[in-house]
Scaffold this motif. Structure first.
Motif, PDB file in Angstrom:
ATOM      1  N   GLY A 246      50.722  28.573  43.280  1.00 59.66           N
ATOM      2  CA  GLY A 246      50.883  29.076  42.066  1.00 59.66           C
ATOM      3  C   GLY A 246      52.062  30.387  42.512  1.00 59.66           C
ATOM      4  N   THR A 247      52.469  31.431  41.228  1.00 57.61           N
ATOM      5  CA  THR A 247      52.947  32.516  41.442  1.00 57.61           C
ATOM      6  C   THR A 247      52.931  33.296  43.061  1.00 57.61           C
ATOM      7  N   MET A 248      53.326  33.945  43.119  1.00 64.27           N
ATOM      8  CA  MET A 248      53.596  35.118  44.366  1.00 64.27           C
ATOM      9  C   MET A 248      52.283  35.817  44.197  1.00 64.27           C
ATOM     10  N   GLU A 249      51.825  36.819  42.583  1.00 56.91           N
ATOM     11  CA  GLU A 249      50.581  37.201  42.128  1.00 56.91           C
ATOM     12  C   GLU A 249      49.998  36.882  42.228  1.00 56.91           C
ATOM     13  N   ALA A 250      49.690  35.109  42.033  1.00 53.23           N
ATOM     14  CA  ALA A 250      48.319  34.416  41.778  1.00 53.23           C
ATOM     15  C   ALA A 250      47.939  33.850  43.295  1.00 53.23           C
TER      16      ALA A 250
ATOM     17  N   LEU B 110      40.205  26.698  34.862  1.00 57.56           N
ATOM     18  CA  LEU B 110      41.620  27.288  34.179  1.00 57.56           C
ATOM     19  C   LEU B 110      42.446  27.423  35.000  1.00 57.56           C
ATOM     20  N   LEU B 111      41.932  26.963  36.722  1.00 52.80           N
ATOM     21  CA  LEU B 111      43.038  27.892  37.944  1.00 52.80           C
ATOM     22  C   LEU B 111      43.824  26.766  37.519  1.00 52.80           C
ATOM     23  N   THR B 112      43.674  25.185  37.823  1.00 50.85           N
ATOM     24  CA  THR B 112      44.669  24.197  37.542  1.00 50.85           C
ATOM     25  C   THR B 112      45.150  24.067  35.826  1.00 50.85           C
ATOM     26  N   SER B 113      46.015  25.024  34.806  1.00 52.07           N
ATOM     27  CA  SER B 113      46.522  24.859  33.909  1.00 52.07           C
ATOM     28  C   SER B 113      47.386  25.168  34.367  1.00 52.07           C
TER      29      SER B 113
END
Length: 654
Positions: free
Chosen positions: A468-472, A423-426
C-alpha cells in the motif's frame, strides 16, 4: 541418573501430542466441526498449542544434561523431585490423550441428529479436560526445570484461560436441558463413565482421573491433518498510543508479576442467576450480545451463525430448514429485553446499543435511530458499482469512526466490517487507504476486534502492509498492533506473514511507520512462537541500525524489542553475530536510565548459561558500568546488574 528422569522421558511424546493436536486446528479439520462445538475445539487447540515451547525447553534442558553428563549437573535434581516431574509429565500425557480424544468426538458431533443429553455430556467433558489441564499446569515443577520467563508467562496465560473456560462450562451445563442419553455416541460415553448425566452434572468438581475418556469408542473416520507448522494523528491518539506506552513498559517478564498478583484466588461463587432460555444462543448456549434473525425466523448470536454460514452451510442449525437467503437481521426487540434484564440483575450489558438508543456515561440513553439510518445508508454505498460513490462512503465512515466510540459501535452494528475488509483489496488507492484506516479506528473498540478477525481481515491487512501507500502501511501496522492485544490473535497474525512485512517497514518506513511497526512487532514477539519468525525476517539487523543511528530517535524501541527477543536461542546467536554486545556496553555507560536498564537485561539474557558471552563482556570492561548501575540504577536495573556481576564473579573463580 536424575537428569535422565527429567520429565520422565515423556517429553518427546508430549511434543508429539501437542503437534498432533495443533494440526487439528487447520482449515481442513475445523471446517468439518459442527458449529455447536467449533469454537470450543478451536479454543482448546490454541491453548494446548501454546505449550509447545514449554516442552521444547524441557527437551533442550534434558539434552544439555545428557551431553554434560556431570555428576554436579545430575545431583541438582533429587530423586524425589525427579519422581515428581515424572508423575507430572505422565499425568499430562494422559490429559493430552483425553483432550485429543475429546476433540475428535466434538468435531464429529452433529447437533441436528444428536440429543441434548449427548451435547450436555460433551460439554461436561470439555469441563473435565480443561479443569485437569489447568490443575496440572498449576502444579508444574518449576524447581526442577530451568524454564525461561517467557515460557512461564505463556503457561500462566494458558492456566488463566483454562480456569475461565472451566467456569464457563460449569455455567453452560447448569443451563442446558437435562435429558436422558439416547443417541449412540452419548450412550457410549455414559457406559464408559458408568454414571448418569444427571449425576455427573451435580458433582462439584471434575474427576481426578481422566483415563476413562481415552476409552470412548469413536465410530467416525478420524481424518488426520498435516501440521501447519495518512491518517491524522487523532486516529491514533484516542487510544492506541496509550496502549503502546503501557505495552512497551512491559518489556521484562518481571513486569508481568504485577498482573499475576491481580488474579484473585478462586472462591466459592454464589448460586448462578438463571438466564432466560430465549436469551441464550442455540449454538453457543451463551447470553447473546448481538442477536440476529435468519430466514427461518430463528435468532442466533451473530458471530456464531456467521461462522456457520461461512463454512458453507445453507440450513438453519436449529430447524434444519433451508435458508431462502443469508441475510442476518438485527433483533432489536430481543436485544432491548436482554439489556433490560441485565440492568435488573446488575449484570454488565453485552452492548451499549438498546433499541435504537445508546447508553451514555451518566446512565441515560441517547436516541441514535437517525445516526443508524445514515450509517446503514453509507454501508450500502460501500457495495455499489461506482468507484466514486464507494470512495465517498468509505471516506465518510473513516471520519465517523474517528470521532467517537458510539460511532464505532454503530458502524459495526450496521455490518460495515466485512465490507470494509473487502475494500482492502480495492485497486483504487484512496479507497484502500480509507478502508484500512476505518478498520484501525473501529478496532479501538474492544468488541469490534473479534468481528474484524471473524471477517478474515488479517491477510488483506498484510497485503496492504506490503504494497500500500506509506500512509496505508502505517495504519495497517497500527491495526495489527491493536488486534494483537488479544493473546490468541498474536498467533494468527504471526502465522499470516505479517512479521516480515513489519520488519521491512521497520527498516525502510517513514518515522511514523517505523514507530507503528516497532509497537506491533513488540506485541507480537511477546508470544514465543513469533520470536523465531522475527529473527528469520532480519529484525536484529534492523534493531542494531536503530541503536547506532545518529539521531537516537528509536533507541528505546529497539532495546525494548531486543529485550523481549534476547532469551530466544536464535536471537542470542543473531545478536552476538551482529556485534551488538559492544553497543550494549556503550549504552550502559552513556545511555538514559531506561536505556541502561534494558541493555543490562539483554546482556544478562545473552550470558545466561553461556560462558563465552560472559567472558566476552568481561573482557570489554563491563564491570565498571555494571557496578555503577547496581548502585544508582532503577530498581530493575539494579537487579539485572547485580545478577550479571555475580555471574562474572563466579566465572572468574573457576
Amino acid at each position: 541418573m536424575a537428569g535422565d528422569d527429567l520429565a520422565g522421558d515423556h517429553t518427546p511424546e508430549l511434543l508429539c501430542l501437542v503437534h498432533e493436536i495443533a494440526g487439528m486446528c487447520s482449515a481442513g479439520s475445523s471446517s468439518g466441526a459442527d458449529a455447536m462445538f467449533r469454537k470450543d475445539c478451536t479454543d482448546l487447540v490454541r491453548r494446548i498449542s501454546l505449550l509447545t515451547h514449554l516442552f521444547e525447553e524441557i527437551k533442550e534442558l534434558k539434552n544439555n544434561n545428557d551431553v554434560g553428563g556431570s555428576a554436579s549437573s545430575s545431583s541438582s535434581y533429587s530423586s524425589s523431585s525427579s519422581s515428581a516431574s515424572s508423575k507430572w509429565s505422565s499425568d499430562l500425557v494422559l490429559a493430552l490423550h483425553s483432550a485429543r480424544r475429546l476433540l475428535s468426538v466434538a468435531r464429529n458431533f452433529r447437533s441436528y441428529c444428536s440429543s441434548d443429553g449427548a451435547a450436555k455430556t460433551i460439554v461436561f467433558q470439555f469441563q473435565c479436560v480443561t479443569w485437569k489441564l489447568e490443575k496440572l499446569l498449576s502444579n508444574l515443577p518449576y524447581d526442577d526445570l530451568d524454564i525461561s520467563e517467557e515460557v512461564k508467562e505463556q503457561v500462566d496465560l494458558v492456566r488463566t484461560q483454562l480456569r475461565r473456560a472451566t467456569d464457563k462450562y460449569g455455567f453452560m451445563i447448569s443451563k442446558m436441558p437435562s435429558h436422558e442419553l439416547s443417541q449412540p455416541l452419548a450412550e457410549e460415553i455414559s457406559q464408559v463413565l458408568g454414571k448418569s448425566v444427571s449425576r455427573l452434572h451435580k458433582q462439584h468438581s471434575c474427576p481426578e482421573n481422566l483415563s476413562e475418556l481415552d476409552s470412548i469408542p469413536i465410530n467416525y473416520e478420524e481424518k488426520r491433518c498435516s501440521k501447519n507448522p495518512a491518517g491524522t494523528r487523532l486516529e491514533r491518539t484516542r487510544s492506541i498510543p496509550t496502549e503502546v506506552e503501557v505495552s512497551l513498559n512491559a518489556t521484562d517478564p518481571e513486569s508481568q508479576e504485577i498482573s499475576e498478583t491481580k488474579i484473585l484466588p478462586e472462591v466459592k461463587k454464589p448460586e448462578a442467576i438463571v438466564i432466560p432460555e430465549d436469551f441464550l444462543c442455540p449454538i453457543s448456549l451463551e447470553l447473546m450480545r448481538d442477536p440476529v434473525i435468519v430466514a427461518t425466523g430463528q435468532t442466533y448470536e451473530r458471530s456464531y451463525i456467521q461462522r456457520w454460514i461461512d463454512c458453507g452451510n445453507t440450513t438453519c442449525p436449529k430447524t434444519q430448514q433451508k435458508l431462502q437467503h443469508l441475510t442476518l437481521t438485527p433483533n432489536y426487540v430481543l436485544r432491548s429485553l436482554i439489556s433490560q434484564w441485565c440492568i435488573e440483575h446488575n449484570i454488565e450489558q453485552p452492548t451499549g446499543l438498546t433499541n435504537g438508543k445508546l447508553k451514555k456515561s451518566d446512565g441515560s440513553f441517547r436516541d441514535v435511530t437517525g445516526d443508524i439510518a445514515a450509517i446503514e445508508a453509507l454501508v450500502r454505498k460501500l457495495s455499489c458499482r461506482s468507484v466514486e460513490e464507494r470512495r465517498a462512503a468509505v471516506t465518510e465512515l473513516r471520519s465517523l469512526s474517528k470521532r467517537s466510540t458510539d460511532n464505532r459501535i454503530l458502524i459495526a452494528e450496521a455490518g460495515a466490517i466485512p465490507v470494509l475488509v473487502n475494500l482492502l483489496t480495492s485497486e483504487d488507492v484512496l479507497t484502500q487507504d480509507n478502508a484500512v484506516t476505518s478498520i484501525l479506528n473501529l478496532s479501538i473498540y474492544e468488541n469490534n476486534k473479534g468481528l474484524i478477525m471473524l471477517a478474515g481481515a488479517i491477510p488483506s491487512i498484510v497485503q496492504v502492509l506490503r504494497a500500500g501507500t506509506m500512509e496505508a502501511r502505517e495504519n495497517a501496522a497500527a491495526t495489527l498492533f491493536s488486534l494483537s492485544l488479544a493473546d490468541e490473535n498474536k498467533i494468527i497474525i504471526g502465522a499470516s506473514g505479517a512479521i516480515p512485512a513489519l520488519v521491512e517497514l521497520l527498516q525502510n518506513g517513514s518515522p511514523r511507520g517505523k514507530k507503528d511497526a516497532a509497537t506491533a512487532l513488540f506485541n507480537l514477539c511477546i508470544y514465543q512462537g513469533n520470536k523465531g519468525r522475527a529473527i528469520r525476517a532480519g529484525i536484529i539487523t534492523a534493531l542494531l541500525k536503530m541503536l547506532t543511528d545518529s539521531s537516537k530517535s528509536m533507541v528505546d524501541e529497539a532495546l525494548t524489542i531486543m529485550s523481549v527477543l534476547a532469551s530466544h536461542q536464535e536471537a542470542k546467536v543473531a545478536i552476538v553475530k551482529a556485534s551488538t554486545i559492544p553497543v550494549l556496553i556503550d549504552l550502559l555507560r552513556t545511555g538514559l536510565p531506561r536505556n541502561k536498564e534494558n541493555a543490562a537485561a539483554i546482556l544478562l539474557a545473552l550470558c545466561k548459561r553461556d560462558a563465552d558471552n560472559l567472558a566476552c563482556i568481561s573482557r570489554l570492561g563491563v564491570v565498571i558500568p555494571l557496578s555503577e548501575l547496581a548502585r544508582n540504577g532503577t530498581e530493575r536495573a539494579k537487579r539485572k546488574a547485580t545478577s550479571l556481576l555475580e555471574h562474572i564473579r563466579k566465572l572468574q573463580q573457576l
